[in-house]
Design a protein around this motif. Structure first.
Motif, mmCIF file in Angstrom:
data_model
loop_
_atom_site.group_PDB
_atom_site.id
_atom_site.type_symbol
_atom_site.label_atom_id
_atom_site.label_comp_id
_atom_site.label_asym_id
_atom_site.label_seq_id
_atom_site.Cartn_x
_atom_site.Cartn_y
_atom_site.Cartn_z
ATOM 1 N N PRO A 13 0.824 -1.079 -0.396
ATOM 2 C CA PRO A 13 0.246 0.402 -0.360
ATOM 3 C C PRO A 13 1.420 1.066 0.059
ATOM 4 O O PRO A 13 2.182 1.561 -0.071
ATOM 5 N N ASP A 14 0.482 2.673 -0.534
ATOM 6 C CA ASP A 14 1.830 3.347 -0.503
ATOM 7 C C ASP A 14 0.986 3.996 0.805
ATOM 8 O O ASP A 14 1.607 4.911 1.570
ATOM 9 N N ARG A 15 0.515 4.142 1.548
ATOM 10 C CA ARG A 15 -0.210 4.488 2.830
ATOM 11 C C ARG A 15 -0.396 3.273 3.653
ATOM 12 O O ARG A 15 -0.752 2.688 3.634
ATOM 13 N N THR A 16 0.395 3.733 4.892
ATOM 14 C CA THR A 16 0.498 2.788 6.417
ATOM 15 C C THR A 16 0.399 3.357 7.614
ATOM 16 O O THR A 16 1.557 4.472 7.423
ATOM 17 N N HIS A 17 0.290 2.733 8.274
ATOM 18 C CA HIS A 17 0.433 2.820 10.030
ATOM 19 C C HIS A 17 1.746 3.355 10.253
ATOM 20 O O HIS A 17 2.162 4.970 10.745
ATOM 21 N N GLY A 18 2.762 2.646 9.780
ATOM 22 C CA GLY A 18 4.129 3.235 9.439
ATOM 23 C C GLY A 18 4.749 4.299 8.940
ATOM 24 O O GLY A 18 5.243 5.294 9.584
ATOM 25 N N SER A 19 4.457 4.541 8.052
ATOM 26 C CA SER A 19 4.229 5.573 6.479
ATOM 27 C C SER A 19 4.409 6.794 7.194
ATOM 28 O O SER A 19 4.630 8.266 7.244
ATOM 29 N N VAL A 20 2.688 6.737 7.885
ATOM 30 C CA VAL A 20 2.299 8.255 8.300
ATOM 31 C C VAL A 20 2.914 8.602 10.289
ATOM 32 O O VAL A 20 3.382 10.276 10.062
ATOM 33 N N VAL A 21 3.232 7.785 10.325
ATOM 34 C CA VAL A 21 3.560 7.959 12.102
ATOM 35 C C VAL A 21 5.674 8.477 11.688
ATOM 36 O O VAL A 21 5.655 9.525 12.074
ATOM 37 N N ALA A 22 5.906 7.760 10.395
ATOM 38 C CA ALA A 22 7.676 7.681 10.202
ATOM 39 C C ALA A 22 7.666 9.477 9.720
ATOM 40 O O ALA A 22 8.268 10.893 9.746
ATOM 41 N N ALA A 23 6.519 10.013 8.733
ATOM 42 C CA ALA A 23 6.478 11.897 8.222
ATOM 43 C C ALA A 23 6.182 12.356 9.400
ATOM 44 O O ALA A 23 7.134 13.155 9.626
ATOM 45 N N LYS A 24 5.299 11.939 10.413
ATOM 46 C CA LYS A 24 4.975 12.771 11.624
ATOM 47 C C LYS A 24 6.141 13.355 12.244
ATOM 48 O O LYS A 24 6.343 13.926 12.948
ATOM 49 N N VAL A 25 6.971 12.066 12.339
ATOM 50 C CA VAL A 25 7.947 12.281 12.751
ATOM 51 C C VAL A 25 9.389 12.923 12.678
ATOM 52 O O VAL A 25 10.015 14.174 13.100
ATOM 53 N N ARG A 26 9.215 12.524 11.259
ATOM 54 C CA ARG A 26 10.442 13.389 10.222
ATOM 55 C C ARG A 26 9.706 15.297 10.435
ATOM 56 O O ARG A 26 10.778 16.014 10.361
#
Length: 66
Positions: A13-26
């Motif tokens: 998937p293009d968007r996962t829970h981990g990718s959303v969290v990583a974007a927030k952390v960055r």
């Protein structure tokens, strides 16, 4: 002679829970000042190598050959 069997390609998937969290952390990390980054790095080094003074602890580990 055996024929090559194509493996099914896994679709991610293009968007996962981990990718959303990583974007927030960055996004949060990019707002840190240089002093705040240094404080976080020192805390992480102390957690990794143990002790309250990360620079001396890390240096001692490097010098001992561990």
């Amino acid at each position: 002679m055996r024929e090559h069997v194509a493996k099914n390609k896994t679709e991610y998937p293009d968007r996962t829970h981990g990718s959303v969290v990583a974007a927030k952390v960055r996004k949060l990390a990019n707002r840190l000042t240089a002093d705040a980054r240094r404080a976080h790095l020192d805390a992480a080094m102390a957690k990794i190598y143990g002790g309250s003074n990360a620079e001396k602890t890390a240096l001692a580990r490097r010098e001992s050959g561990v």
